[in-house]
Design a protein around this motif. Structure first.
Motif, PDB file in Angstrom:
ATOM      1  N   ARG A   1       0.822  -1.211   0.000  1.00  0.00           N
ATOM      2  CA  ARG A   1       0.000   0.000   0.000  1.00  0.00           C
ATOM      3  C   ARG A   1       0.857   1.263   0.000  1.00  0.00           C
ATOM      4  NH1 ARG A   1      -4.334  -2.460   4.124  1.00  0.00           N
ATOM      5  NH2 ARG A   1      -5.704  -3.369   2.559  1.00  0.00           N
TER       6      ARG A   1
ATOM      7  N   ILE B   1      -3.663  -8.680  -3.309  1.00  0.00           N
ATOM      8  CA  ILE B   1      -4.320  -8.356  -4.579  1.00  0.00           C
ATOM      9  C   ILE B   1      -5.314  -7.216  -4.375  1.00  0.00           C
ATOM     10  CG2 ILE B   1      -5.919  -9.233  -6.328  1.00  0.00           C
ATOM     11  CD1 ILE B   1      -4.477 -11.945  -6.028  1.00  0.00           C
ATOM     12  N   ALA B   2      -6.051  -7.257  -3.268  1.00  0.00           N
ATOM     13  CA  ALA B   2      -7.036  -6.206  -2.984  1.00  0.00           C
ATOM     14  C   ALA B   2      -6.355  -4.855  -2.733  1.00  0.00           C
ATOM     15  CB  ALA B   2      -7.877  -6.592  -1.772  1.00  0.00           C
TER      16      ALA B   2
ATOM     17  N   LYS C   1      -4.094  -3.630  -4.432  1.00  0.00           N
ATOM     18  CA  LYS C   1      -3.730  -3.107  -5.758  1.00  0.00           C
ATOM     19  C   LYS C   1      -2.330  -2.492  -5.756  1.00  0.00           C
ATOM     20  CE  LYS C   1      -8.359  -2.069  -7.489  1.00  0.00           C
ATOM     21  NZ  LYS C   1      -8.862  -3.346  -7.463  1.00  0.00           N
TER      22      LYS C   1
END
Length: 195
Positions: free
Chosen positions: A24, A69-70, A72
């Motif tokens: 992130r 994956i979430a 991004k």
């Protein structure tokens, strides 16, 4: 280029938290070595050694991959794993810790194996690594290559270049002798290391 490095994390959940935080934060390359070494908190804190812990690690790894994956991430996520024998199928059938979700979520699976030694004057100086692309969502799958790895810590680029030259007929080999023409002059050299 920013590279994330995680050292000495005791529990799998802690490693997952750091990896997701780095993804992130925009770290370009996040590497986790190794998925098989992640221990779920339940396995460490449980006092009952007779309890069946089947599937705990697979759930942890799949939850980690789903969360990554979430998130991004803009960069690459590199996870190393180990091949194990799958006892429920044919003997010797390779399988990866992490369950079936690993094969579903990943974009690229490369299988590496050692294949033969590289010797110099009777001394082992490295080995060949066979790399097989078992799955690819980003390119052609099922390709393979052989990389000469030296114990000094690198891939022997000279040896790779010689292999390509042999393939294209720029260098000829007869036994231990190599023949090449440079600026109209033919050279005869003995052994791979003399080039």
């Amino acid at each position: 280029l920013s590279v994330g490095r995680l050292v000495n994390v005791a529990l799998g959940e802690d490693a997952a938290e750091v990896m997701v935080g780095a993804a992130r934060a925009g770290v370009d390359i996040n590497a986790l070595d190794s998925l098989a070494a992640l221990y779920p908190k339940k396995m460490v804190e449980e006092d009952d050694f007779d309890k069946n812990f089947m599937g705990y690690r697979a759930r942890l790894i799949n939850r980690l991959i789903e969360t990554l994956i979430a998130a991004k991430p803009a960069g690459a996520i590199v996870c190393t794993n180990q091949v194990r024998d799958n006892f429920s199928s044919m003997p010797g059938a390779p399988d990866m810790p992490g369950g079936r979700g690993m094969k579903h979520y990943t974009s690229l699976i490369l299988r590496l194996s050692r294949e033969g030694w590289i010797e110099d004057q009777g001394k082992r100086v490295g080995f060949n690594i066979r790399v097989v692309c078992a799955k690819s969502k980003v390119g052609t799958p099922f390709g393979e290559c052989l990389l000469p790895f030296r114990f000094r810590g690198d891939i022997d680029m000279r040896s790779l270049l010689l292999d390509r030259a042999l393939e294209h007929g720029l260098v000829l080999q007869r036994g231990p002798w190599y023949y090449l023409t440079v600026a109209g002059e033919e050279h005869k050299l003995q052994g791979r290391n003399s080039l």
